[in-house]
Design an enzyme around this catalytic site. Structure first.
Site, mmCIF file in Angstrom:
data_model
loop_
_atom_site.group_PDB
_atom_site.id
_atom_site.type_symbol
_atom_site.label_atom_id
_atom_site.label_comp_id
_atom_site.label_asym_id
_atom_site.label_seq_id
_atom_site.Cartn_x
_atom_site.Cartn_y
_atom_site.Cartn_z
ATOM 1 N N GLU A 69 -6.547 -9.253 3.407
ATOM 2 C CA GLU A 69 -5.706 -8.639 4.454
ATOM 3 C C GLU A 69 -5.751 -9.547 5.665
ATOM 4 O O GLU A 69 -6.830 -9.778 6.230
ATOM 5 C CB GLU A 69 -6.206 -7.237 4.834
ATOM 6 C CG GLU A 69 -5.906 -6.187 3.805
ATOM 7 C CD GLU A 69 -6.223 -4.772 4.280
ATOM 8 O OE1 GLU A 69 -6.055 -4.488 5.480
ATOM 9 O OE2 GLU A 69 -6.664 -3.977 3.434
ATOM 10 N N GLN A 88 1.293 -6.559 5.491
ATOM 11 C CA GLN A 88 1.668 -6.239 4.131
ATOM 12 C C GLN A 88 3.018 -6.884 3.829
ATOM 13 O O GLN A 88 3.389 -7.814 4.537
ATOM 14 C CB GLN A 88 1.673 -4.740 3.958
ATOM 15 C CG GLN A 88 0.271 -4.144 4.212
ATOM 16 C CD GLN A 88 0.113 -2.696 3.799
ATOM 17 O OE1 GLN A 88 0.960 -2.101 3.167
ATOM 18 N NE2 GLN A 88 -1.024 -2.095 4.192
ATOM 19 N N ASN A 140 -12.104 -0.656 -0.967
ATOM 20 C CA ASN A 140 -11.472 -1.234 0.224
ATOM 21 C C ASN A 140 -12.264 -0.883 1.481
ATOM 22 O O ASN A 140 -12.591 0.298 1.682
ATOM 23 C CB ASN A 140 -10.046 -0.680 0.376
ATOM 24 C CG ASN A 140 -9.368 -1.162 1.656
ATOM 25 O OD1 ASN A 140 -9.024 -2.332 1.769
ATOM 26 N ND2 ASN A 140 -9.205 -0.264 2.622
ATOM 27 N N GLU A 141 -12.576 -1.880 2.284
ATOM 28 C CA GLU A 141 -13.198 -1.692 3.613
ATOM 29 C C GLU A 141 -14.250 -0.581 3.608
ATOM 30 O O GLU A 141 -14.199 0.326 4.452
ATOM 31 C CB GLU A 141 -12.123 -1.434 4.674
ATOM 32 C CG GLU A 141 -11.202 -2.623 4.868
ATOM 33 C CD GLU A 141 -10.270 -2.529 6.071
ATOM 34 O OE1 GLU A 141 -10.143 -1.438 6.663
ATOM 35 O OE2 GLU A 141 -9.658 -3.566 6.415
ATOM 36 N N GLU A 157 0.853 -1.192 0.000
ATOM 37 C CA GLU A 157 0.000 0.000 0.000
ATOM 38 C C GLU A 157 0.886 1.238 0.000
ATOM 39 O O GLU A 157 2.009 1.201 0.528
ATOM 40 C CB GLU A 157 -0.889 -0.019 1.256
ATOM 41 C CG GLU A 157 -1.759 1.218 1.418
ATOM 42 C CD GLU A 157 -2.842 1.067 2.487
ATOM 43 O OE1 GLU A 157 -2.914 0.008 3.137
ATOM 44 O OE2 GLU A 157 -3.622 2.032 2.654
ATOM 45 N N TYR A 185 -6.957 -8.850 11.568
ATOM 46 C CA TYR A 185 -5.659 -8.685 12.244
ATOM 47 C C TYR A 185 -5.836 -9.094 13.693
ATOM 48 O O TYR A 185 -6.856 -8.774 14.296
ATOM 49 C CB TYR A 185 -5.199 -7.220 12.190
ATOM 50 C CG TYR A 185 -4.947 -6.709 10.790
ATOM 51 C CD1 TYR A 185 -3.733 -6.949 10.146
ATOM 52 C CD2 TYR A 185 -5.917 -5.982 10.111
ATOM 53 C CE1 TYR A 185 -3.505 -6.479 8.858
ATOM 54 C CE2 TYR A 185 -5.690 -5.509 8.815
ATOM 55 C CZ TYR A 185 -4.480 -5.759 8.203
ATOM 56 O OH TYR A 185 -4.240 -5.300 6.927
ATOM 57 N N ASN A 218 -6.641 1.544 2.764
ATOM 58 C CA ASN A 218 -7.348 2.810 2.982
ATOM 59 C C ASN A 218 -6.883 3.877 1.994
ATOM 60 O O ASN A 218 -7.661 4.764 1.623
ATOM 61 C CB ASN A 218 -7.101 3.288 4.420
ATOM 62 C CG ASN A 218 -7.664 2.336 5.466
ATOM 63 O OD1 ASN A 218 -8.536 1.522 5.174
ATOM 64 N ND2 ASN A 218 -7.171 2.427 6.687
HETATM 65 O O1 AHR Z 1 -3.107 -2.914 6.125
HETATM 66 C C1 AHR Z 1 -3.283 -1.720 6.841
HETATM 67 C C2 AHR Z 1 -4.720 -1.208 6.742
HETATM 68 O O2 AHR Z 1 -5.575 -2.089 7.403
HETATM 69 C C3 AHR Z 1 -5.302 -1.114 5.362
HETATM 70 O O3 AHR Z 1 -4.997 0.080 4.728
HETATM 71 C C4 AHR Z 1 -6.777 -1.173 5.626
HETATM 72 O O4 AHR Z 1 -7.488 -1.724 4.558
HETATM 73 C C5 AHR Z 1 -6.888 -1.991 6.895
HETATM 74 O O5 AHR Z 1 -7.703 -1.389 7.829
#
Ligand code: AHR
Length: 498
Positions: free
Chosen positions: A291, A348, A171-172, A26, A243, A71
Site C-alpha cells: 500500500e 488503490q 492486513n495491518e 478493496e 501514505y 481493513n
Molecule cells: O487503502 C486504504 C486503507 O489504508 C486500507 O484499507 C488499509 O489497509 C490502510 O490503512
C-alpha cells in the site's frame, strides 16, 4: 540550475520484478461497486464489469491486484462471496461503516482479473478468523478437485482452479483500528500457523507477512522483528504501507517525503537482515510495498459520509500535479531498491485514492497520478541501474539535503532500451540535466515526455480530463554518449532511449 548523472550498465541494482507495478482493489467506497462493477451501466459487459474501466487499467499494464482488502479483509467471511448471487447475504461492514452486498466475491474477481490481464494477490482474514478459514480458501481456489472445498468451487461453475500464487497473511494487524488487532507475538504465532497450513494445501504459493501499518506506529521495527522471528522460514515477503499528505500546504516539504520512504525501506531491510543473521538463515526476505500513495484530500469529506449505506464515495481524493510528482518520486524510491522491493501496490486502483475515477452511470477519467504510474509500469521493466547523481539541494521543514533531481534508470537489455525517470522538485527553476551515458553512445532519444502545469495544484475532472496530461515536447538530445535535457520546474519526466 544544473544537475548531472552517470549511467553505466555495470551499476546494476537488481532486476525489476514486474509486480512492483501492482495495485489494489478493496471492498471500500466505490472501488468495486460503481468502480470496476456496475450492472446496467451502458459500458458494462455481461457480468456487469465496466469495459471503460478495464480499458484504462490495461493502459496501466497492471501486473497484479491485491484483493479484497485492506481493513475490509479483517472482518470478511469469504464464504459470503461465493455461490449463487441471489442467495448471498448482505452484511454490516465494520471496517468502513457500510453495507456489503457480496454481489462480487472471489470467483467474480478472478473473472475480472482475467479480463484485465492481471494476477490476483489474495488476502486472508486474520482479524476475526484464522488458519482454518485460510486453508479452506486456498483449497477452494487452488486445489483441482475431489475435496469438499474444491468441489464446491466446481459446483459454483469454476471447473478449473484459480491458482492464485500470492497471498497476504492478513492486513495491518498492528493497528488498533483493525478488526481483530493483535500484538506482534499474537500475530506472529497466528501468521506462522496459517502459513504452514496454507502451504501444506498448496506448496507453490508465496506468502506476505504484515509489517507495520506505517513508520510512525509506536511498535514500528520491533513489530517486524517479532513477526519475522516467528515466521521467517515460512513467508516470502514482508509488507510495508505508507501514505503521504500535504495538509499544511508546504509543497517543498511534501515533495521531499519520498526521502522518508527511502529511509523506511532501508530500515525494514536492516530489520529483515537482523533476523536473518539471528537465525543464521541463507534466505533474504523480500519486501512487498503493498500500500503506497498520496492520501489526505478526502479526509474531511469522509467524516460527513452517512453510515450503513452501500458503496458511498469514500476516500475519493482528487489529485493535483504535485501529488503526481510525489507519486513519481515514490516509484523512484522503490526502483532504487529493486533488489529487495519485489512487489508493490499503488493503493488503490479505481475511485478510492485512485488513478482512475468513474461517475456512476457515466464516464471515467485519468487522475494526474495515472501518468507517472503508467510510464513506470509500461516502460520501467528490466534492470534498475544506479545513477550517480550530482544535484543542487534544499532544506525543508522536515528534511535536509533534498536533491532537486530525483531519478531512476531502467535498462531493458532484451529490447535495447534505457528509460530515465526524473522529477525536478524545484519550485522555481528548470534543471539543465547532463548525462554521461557511456556504453549507450549508439542509442537515440525515442521520447522525452513531460508532466507539468503552470499551476501545481491543477487536477483533472470528468469535465476537464485533459488538464494535466503528459506532452512529448521535451528537448532531450543525445550525442556521442552525452545526453542533455531541460527538466522544467515541478515536472515528471520520462526520457526513453533505444
Ligand atoms: O487503502 C486504504 C486503507 O489504508 C486500507 O484499507 C488499509 O489497509 C490502510 O490503512
Amino acid at each position: 540550475k544544473k544537475a548531472s548523472m552517470i549511467i553505466d550498465k555495470e551499476f546494476a541494482i537488481g532486476e525489476v520484478d514486474p509486480r512492483l507495478y501492482g495495485s489494489f482493489i478493496e471492498h471500500l467506497g466505490r472501488a468495486v461497486y460503481g468502480g470496476i462493477y456496475e450492472l446496467g451501466h451502458p459500458d458494462a459487459d455481461e457480468q456487469g464489469f465496466r469495459k471503460d474501466v478495464v480499458a484504462l487499467i490495461q493502459e496501466l499494464a497492471v501486473p497484479i491486484v491485491r484483493y479484497p482488502g485492506g481493513n475490509f479483509v479483517s472482518g470478511y467471511n469469504w464464504e459470503d462471496g461465493v455461490g449463487p448471487v441471489t442467495e448471498r447475504k448482505k452484511r454490516l461492514e465494520l471496517a468502513w461503516g457500510t453495507i456489503e452486498t457480496n454481489e462480487i466475491g472471489t470467483n467474480e474477481f478472478a473473472d475480472w482479473a482475467k479480463k484485465v490481464g492481471t494476477e490476483v494477490m489474495m488476502a486472508v482474514n486474520l482479524g476475526t478468523r484464522g488458519p482454518d478459514e485460510a486453508r479452506n480458501l486456498v483449497e477452494y481456489c487452488n486445489h483441482p478437485k475431489g475435496t469438499y472445498w474444491s468441489d464446491l468451487r466446481r459446483s459454483h461453475g469454476y471447473e478449473q482452479p484459480h491458482n492464485f500464487k500470492t497471498w497476504c497473511l492478513g492486513n495491518e494487524m498492528d493497528g488498533p483500528w483493525q478488526i481483530g488487532h493483535k500484538t506482534a507475538d499474537e500475530y506472529g504465532r497466528t501468521a506462522l500457523e496459517t502459513a504452514k497450513v496454507m502451504k501444506w494445501v498448496d506448496p507453490t504459493i508465496e506468502l506476505v507477512a504484515c509489517g507495520s501499518s506505517n513508520r510512525a506506529m509506536a511498535t514500528f521495527a520491533q513489530w517486524e522483528a517479532t513477526v519475522l522471528d516467528h515466521t521467517y522460514d515460512h513467508v516470502d515477503y514482508l509488507s510495508l504501507h505508507t501514505y503521504y499528505g500535504n495538509g499544511d500546504n508546504d509543497t517543498a516539504n511534501f515533495l521531499a517525503k519520498s526521502l522518508d520512504m527511502d529511509d523506511f525501506i532501508h530500515s525494514i531491510i536492516a530489520t529483515c537482515d537482523y533476523i536473518k543473521a539471528k537465525k543464521r538463515s541463507k534466505k533474504n526476505m523480500m519486501l512487498s510495498f503493498d500500500e503506497w500513495n498520496v492520501w489526505f484530500h478526502s479526509n474531511e469529506s469522509d467524516k460527513k459520509i452517512e453510515r450503513w449505506t452501500i458503496a458511498p464515495p469514500q476516500l475519493e481524493d482528487i489529485y493535483t500535479l504535485e501529488d503526481a510528482l510525489l507519486v513519481g518520486c515514490m516509484i523512484i524510491s522503490m526502483l532504487k531498491r529493486a533488489d529487495r522491493v519485489k512487489m508493490a501496490c499503488l493503493a488503490q486502483l479505481v475511485n478510492v485514492i485512485a488513478p482512475i475515477m468513474t461517475v456512476n452511470g457515466g464516464g471515467s477519467w485519468r487522475q494526474t497520478i495515472f501518468f507517472p504510474y503508467m510510464h513506470a509500469s509500461v516502460y520501467g521493466r528490466g534492470v534498475s541501474l544506479k545513477p550517480l547523481i550530482q544535484s543542487p539541494k534544499y532544506d525543508s521543514k522536515e528534511f535536509t539535503d533534498v536533491p532537486m533531481l530525483e531519478s531512476a534508470i531502467v535498462y531493458n537489455e532484451a529490447q535495447n532500451q534505457v528509460t530515465i525517470f526524473a522529477v525536478n522538485r524545484d519550485l522555481e527553476d528548470t534543471l539543465e540535466l547532463a548525462v554521461d551515458l557511456r556504453q549507450f553512445a549508439n542509442y537515440r532519444v525515442v521520447e522525452h515526455s513531460i508532466l507539468e502545469n503552470t499551476d501545481h495544484k491543477a487536477s483533472n475532472t470528468m469535465a476537464n480530463p485533459q488538464n494535466v496530461v503528459p506532452h512529448a515536447g521535451g528537448d532531450a538530445a543525445l550525442q556521442d554518449g552525452r545526453l542533455s535535457a531541460s527538466l522544467p520546474k515541478l515536472s515528471w519526466n520520462m526520457i526513453r532511449l533505444a
